[in-house]
Write an enzyme that holds these catalytic residues in place. Structure first.
Site, mmCIF file in Angstrom:
data_model
loop_
_atom_site.group_PDB
_atom_site.id
_atom_site.type_symbol
_atom_site.label_atom_id
_atom_site.label_comp_id
_atom_site.label_asym_id
_atom_site.label_seq_id
_atom_site.Cartn_x
_atom_site.Cartn_y
_atom_site.Cartn_z
ATOM 1 N N LYS A 73 0.217 -40.753 -25.031
ATOM 2 C CA LYS A 73 -0.733 -41.281 -24.057
ATOM 3 C C LYS A 73 -0.856 -42.789 -24.244
ATOM 4 O O LYS A 73 -1.022 -43.233 -25.382
ATOM 5 C CB LYS A 73 -2.107 -40.613 -24.262
ATOM 6 N N LYS A 112 -1.631 -41.766 -29.409
ATOM 7 C CA LYS A 112 -2.562 -42.291 -28.410
ATOM 8 C C LYS A 112 -2.723 -43.780 -28.675
ATOM 9 O O LYS A 112 -3.270 -44.189 -29.698
ATOM 10 C CB LYS A 112 -3.910 -41.578 -28.496
#
Length: 337
Positions: free
Chosen positions: A249, A196
């Site tokens: 992400k 992330k």
């Protein structure tokens, strides 16, 4: 001129031929739809920066879940908006919290819908960071584990099918796995936000989840956007700690990471087509600058082609409608000219 014996264009002449040899295909089962839930009555609040995305009170979820079911979308990702915030995000693990009550309502409406819950503190803490703070107002990695465990256990006790820790604390997947196993929830999978990245694409989400940090930023625990090898290390650590899915992400600006993760590990891989990616397309489409349908489907296809087994996306409902409509018509919904 001597032409080659192999001519790739032979298999591009008609829609049927292209369909027969297509390597990557989108289906409605590829999508996970994010939902924002809160307490209240008869609430369906459109998020200003994210057209057609809403915050729902629990009593307004039934039509949304039935619509998703009708479109063939089989999983949702829940984010909770608390009534109040405090330094330790106590509403995140309240058995009567919005997420906990939404889980029960969704399973009442559709027992087969897979309910994934985001496990993080940023929506719930008064400071807006993803964990506990120490005496110097720095995020305390190990102390944050205890809060995440409380939140995760409250979700699975309420019936969550999968938990998805998004906090990026080191070691939290292992800590959560042990806590779930010790509490008798060894069958509950963990979908780890493994790679992330700190990203400018999260802006609209912070409005939606009311989770903007009150000071500083999250670069101390989210990944540096220039680091690819580190992403592979992060993913490997989560796999070693017994994650069941790994995630990259954002999606579009990190397709190279997605590809490398899938190629290296061959593990169930998810990507999150985040709020800023969604909003850019909605804004351009509103101005008439792009063909929204064509762009969305091409982007989602690229994510799947790069290695995503599942795609978390705010486009899920619209994309599912387009796919189903074109399937019924027998037409090609890819690679618009």
């Amino acid at each position: 001129m001597q032409y080659p014996h192999y001519r790739p264009r032979r298999l591009r002449r008609t829609e049927t031929l292209r369909d027969l040899v297509r390597e990557t295909v989108l289906t409605t089962k590829d999508f996970i739809y994010p939902l924002y839930v809160k307490h209240g009555n008869q609430l369906k609040e459109e998020i200003t920066s994210m057209p057609l995305v809403y915050r729902f009170s629990i009593d307004m979820l039934e039509p949304e879940i039935l619509e998703l079911k009708s479109l063939g979308i089989r999983a949702v990702l829940l984010f909770g908006i608390p009534d109040h915030k405090d330094p330790v995000g106590s509403e995140s693990y309240d058995p009567h919290g919005a997420v906990q009550e939404a889980i029960a309502e969704i399973h009442r409406v559709d027992p087969d819908m897979i309910v994934i819950t985001d496990v993080c503190m940023c929506e719930y803490t008064s400071h807006g960071h993803c964990g506990a703070l120490d005496e110097n107002n720095k995020v305390d990695n190990d102390a944050s584990h205890e809060l995440l465990i409380k939140e995760a256990l409250s979700h699975v006790k309420a019936g969550a099918d999968i938990i998805a820790p998004s906090d990026m604390m080191d070691g939290r997947v292992g800590a959560l796995r042990k806590a779930l196993d010790d509490a008798g929830y060894s069958d509950v999978p963990i979908m780890a936000y493994s790679a992330k990245f700190a990203s400018a694409y999260y802006g609209p989400f912070r409005e939606a989840a009311e989770s903007t940090p009150q000071f500083g930023n999250r670069k101390g625990y989210q990944m540096d956007c220039g680091n690819a090898n580190e992403a592979l290390r992060e993913v490997e650590l989560d796999i070693q700690e017994n994650a069941d899915f790994v995630m990259v992400k954002p999606a579009l600006a990190y397709l190279d990471i997605l590809w490398r993760v899938k190629e290296r590990f061959g593990f169930p891989t998810v990507t999150y087509n985040v709020s800023g990616e969604y909003t850019l397309i909605k804004g351009a489409a509103k101005e008439g600058w792009i063909d929204e349908r064509a762009i969305v489907l091409e982007n989602l296809l690229a994510m799947k082609r790069a290695g995503a087994d599942l795609i978390i996306t705010y486009h899920a409902k619209e994309a599912a409608r387009w796919i189903l409509e074109d399937t019924h018509k027998g037409v090609d919904h890819y690679c618009e000219d």
